[in-house]
Design a protein around this motif. Structure first.
Motif, PDB file in Angstrom:
ATOM      1  N   ARG A  32       0.798  -1.225   0.000  1.00 50.30           N
ATOM      2  CA  ARG A  32       0.000   0.000   0.000  1.00 50.30           C
ATOM      3  C   ARG A  32       0.834   1.281   0.000  1.00 50.30           C
ATOM      4  O   ARG A  32       0.285   2.375   0.011  1.00 50.30           O
ATOM      5  CB  ARG A  32      -0.925   0.017   1.238  1.00 50.30           C
ATOM      6  CG  ARG A  32      -1.751  -1.246   1.446  1.00 50.30           C
ATOM      7  CD  ARG A  32      -2.690  -1.537   0.300  1.00 50.30           C
ATOM      8  NE  ARG A  32      -3.633  -0.454   0.073  1.00 50.30           N
ATOM      9  CZ  ARG A  32      -4.521  -0.424  -0.907  1.00 50.30           C
ATOM     10  NH1 ARG A  32      -4.572  -1.422  -1.769  1.00 50.30           N
ATOM     11  NH2 ARG A  32      -5.346   0.572  -1.040  1.00 50.30           N
ATOM     12  N   ASP A  82      -8.725   0.533   3.952  1.00 52.21           N
ATOM     13  CA  ASP A  82      -8.323   0.607   2.552  1.00 52.21           C
ATOM     14  C   ASP A  82      -7.446   1.847   2.363  1.00 52.21           C
ATOM     15  O   ASP A  82      -7.873   2.879   1.862  1.00 52.21           O
ATOM     16  CB  ASP A  82      -9.567   0.692   1.661  1.00 52.21           C
ATOM     17  CG  ASP A  82      -9.206   0.800   0.181  1.00 52.21           C
ATOM     18  OD1 ASP A  82      -8.111   0.345  -0.183  1.00 52.21           O
ATOM     19  OD2 ASP A  82     -10.016   1.355  -0.583  1.00 52.21           O
ATOM     20  N   GLY A 119      -9.277   5.040   0.904  1.00 55.33           N
ATOM     21  CA  GLY A 119      -9.977   5.053  -0.372  1.00 55.33           C
ATOM     22  C   GLY A 119      -9.248   5.763  -1.486  1.00 55.33           C
ATOM     23  O   GLY A 119      -9.793   5.935  -2.576  1.00 55.33           O
ATOM     24  N   GLY A 121      -6.554   4.620  -2.832  1.00 56.27           N
ATOM     25  CA  GLY A 121      -5.972   3.606  -3.708  1.00 56.27           C
ATOM     26  C   GLY A 121      -4.464   3.655  -3.695  1.00 56.27           C
ATOM     27  O   GLY A 121      -3.858   4.646  -3.295  1.00 56.27           O
TER      28      GLY A 121
END
Length: 481
Positions: A32, A82, A119, A121
Motif C-alpha cells: 500500500r 483501505d 480510499g 488507492g
C-alpha cells in the motif's frame, strides 16, 4: 514471582507483540506504500529490538515510555482499512487518542484520524519517478541506500542509474563493495549482486545502471529507458545555474544539488521553505548539512521568541575535502592532517540562512572548526532573542516542536546526560537539540545541536526529492501547525 521475574515476563510479552507488528508493517509498506512511523521514526524493516527501542525512546520526547501493547491496536486497525500511499505515525495516534474524550473505539478513532488516506488507492504500476545519481561518493551512496530502502511497492522514487567516471579494472565490483560496506554506517541492509556484462548493480532487486561519463554532455538518459528523471548531483563540481543546467539532458527533468547553490539557485531546507519551490523550477539546491541543522531550530526560536541576532559555531567532523596527512591544499589550513588536528575553517551556513529564511532580518554570523571524528557534528547556536524567557520554557518549546510540529522530522530532542557524538550516527533528523547543554539567560539563548552531517543530511535530500517528484506522501495524524 519476584520483581525480576515480572520484568522478564513483561519483556518477553513486548517482544512477542513487536514480532507480530513486523509482518503488518511490512505488508502495509510493500502493498500500500504506507510508511508506519513512531514519533517520526520509521518502523519499516526494523528488528524486534529496534521497534522496542524506538518505543522506549518516546519517553525522552513525550515524557513517558510508549509500550507496543498501546500501539499494536492502532496498527491492527490500520491493517483493516483501505489505505493509500501515506505516512502514519502510531505515536501520534496513541497520544491523540488518549486526549480524546468522545469515547470512540480505537477502530473508530483511527479511521477518522487517517480519513485522508482511506480510499485513495495505491499508486498505479509505473507511476513512480526515476532518479539518477551523478557521483557516488559519501552522500551519493547514502542517498542510494535510502532510495533502495524506501522502494516500497516500487511506485515511488526509483533509483535507475549512477553516473561516475571510469575507474579502471574491477571498477563496478569496487563501487558495489563500497555500497555494501561502510566503516561508519555499517553494512547495507539487504543483498547486492553485480552484473558486469550489463554494467548493473542489483540491490534488493533494484537494478541500478552504472553509466561511465566524464561530463554531463556525454549522456543521453533516454537510451537507458530513463525519462522525466530527477538527477541528484552529489559531486559539488557545479554550483550555479549555468553549470547545473548541463545536466538537463534527454531524460532529465530536474536537477537537485547536494551542496549550497550559488547565484539564483534556490537553497531548500525541507520543513522550512520546501513549499516555496515553483512547480516549473528545474534546478535547486539542498544547501549544506550545517544549514539544514541550524535553520529549523532557528525558525522554531524565531517564531516563538523573535531573534535579533545570532552566531553559529560548528564543530564539524572532517571530510574528504581535507588531507589525511599534511599536503598542499588550495584552501588555508585544510592541507593539514585531518585526523591529527583541529582545523579552523569557514562555513557558508550563516549566509545561507537568508535564502532559507528570507523573513528573518537578524544578522547571523558563523565559523567552523573541523575536528578528528569521521561523522557527526555539533552546531552551537548563540541567539539574542526578542524577549526574555527561561531555560525551562525554551526546552519545553523545543520538545513540543520535535513532537508535534511540522518540523518534527527535522528537529529531534535528547535529554540524555551522557550523550556524545557517536550516539547520533544514523540519525534521520536534520539536528538534535541537546537539552542538558542548553543555556538561557534572559534574552540570550545558546543551543547545542547535534547532527549526522552525512546521513541526517541525506535524509533531508531525499525529502526534497520526494517533494519535487510528487511522491511525498501526506502524514497522519496531521502535524499541529
Amino acid at each position: 514471582m519476584t520483581v525480576n521475574d515480572d520484568s522478564f515476563t513483561n519483556w518477553k510479552h513486548r517482544e512477542e507483540t513487536a514480532e507480530a507488528m513486523i509482518p503488518i508493517i511490512g505488508k502495509l509498506h510493500r502493498e500500500r506504500d504506507v510508511n508506519v512511523l513512531l514519533h517520526s521514526r520509521s518502523l519499516v524493516n526494523k528488528s524486534v529490538v529496534s521497534i522496542l527501542k524506538t518505543h522506549r525512546f518516546a519517553r525522552q520526547i513525550a515524557g513517558a515510555e510508549l509500550s507496543v501493547t498501546e500501539t499494536m491496536p492502532f496498527l491492527r486497525a490500520l491493517s483493516a482499512l483501505d489505505l493509500g500511499p501515506s505516512q502514519i505515525d502510531l505515536g501520534m495516534l496513541a497520544a491523540t487518542y488518549k486526549s480524546d474524550e468522545r469515547g470512540l473505539s480505537v477502530e473508530e478513532f483511527t479511521a477518522e484520524a487517517v480519513a485522508g488516506a482511506i480510499g485513495t488507492g495505491s499508486v498505479g504500476p509505473g507511476a513512480g519517478r526515476d532518479v539518477v545519481l551523478y557521483g557516488f561518493g559519501r552522500i551519493g551512496r547514502l542517498v542510494a541506500r535510502l532510495l533502495i530502502e524506501k522502494a516500497g511497492s516500487g511506485n515511488g522514487l526509483r533509483l535507475r542509474a549512477v553516473v561516475v567516471r571510469g575507474g579502471g579494472e574491477s571498477d563496478l565490483v569496487k563501487r558495489a563493495s563500497l555500497l555494501r560496506r561502510d566503516s561508519i554506517h555499517g553494512p547495507f541492509q539487504g543483498t547486492i549482486t553485480v552484473d558486469e556484462a550489463n554494467s548493473t548493480i542489483v540491490a534488493n532487486g533494484n537494478a541500478i545502471k552504472v553509466i561511465y561519463a566524464n561530463d554531463p554532455s556525454e549522456v543521453d538518459y533516454t537510451a537507458y529507458g530513463i525519462n522525466n528523471a530527477i538527477l541528484i548531483d552529489n559531486t559539488g563540481k557545479w554550483r550555479d545555474r549555468e553549470g547545473l543546467s548541463t545536466h538537463l539532458r534527454p531524460g532529465i527533468d530536474k536537477v537537485v544539488l547536494t551542496a549550497p547553490g550559488k547565484g539564483d539557485v534556490p537553497n531548500i531546507v525541507h520543513g522550512v521553505n520546501h513549499d516555496t519551490i515553483k512547480p516549473d523550477e528545474q534546478i535547486l539546491s539542498c544547501a549544506s548539512c550545517t544549514t539544514n541543522a541550524i535553520v529549523p531550530p532557528l525558525k522554531a526560536m524565531a517564531d516563538e521568541y523573535g531573534v535579533l541576532r545570532g552566531h553559529v559555531e560548528t564543530v564539524h567532523s572532517f571530510t574528504n575535502d581535507q588531507n589525511l596527512l599534511d599536503n598542499y591544499h588550495k584552501a588555508d589550513r585544510r592541507g593539514r592532517s585531518a585526523p591529527l588536528n583541529m582545523v579552523i575553517t569557514e562555513t557558508g551556513a550563516a549566509s545561507a540562512v537568508a535564502k532559507a529564511l528570507p523573513d528573518l532580518k537578524a544578522p547571523i554570523t558563523g565559523s567552523s572548526i573541523r575536528v578528528p571524528v569521521p561523522d557527526v557534528s555539533i552546531a552551537i547556536l548563540s541567539l539574542r532573542l526578542g524577549r526574555e524567557t527561561t531555560r525551562e520554557d525554551v526546552l519545553e518549546h523545543l520538545r513540543d516542536v520535535s513532537l508535534t510540529s511540522p518540523l518534527k522530522r527535522q528537529i529531534d530532542f535528547t535529554d540524555s546526560p551522557d550523550a556524545v557524538s557517536s550516539d547520533f550516527i544514523g540519525s534521520r533528523h536534520a539536528s538534535i537539540v541537546d537539552a542538558g547543554a542548553t543555556k538561557v539567560d534572559g534574552d540570550n539563548a545558546i543551543l547545542y545541536l547535534w547532527y549526522d552531517n552525512e546521513f541526517g543530511y541525506s535524509c533531508q535530500v531525499i525529502r526534497v526529492v520526494q517533494h519535487v517528484s510528487g511522491v511525498e506522501y501526506p502524514t497522519f495524524p496531521a502535524p499541529v501547525a
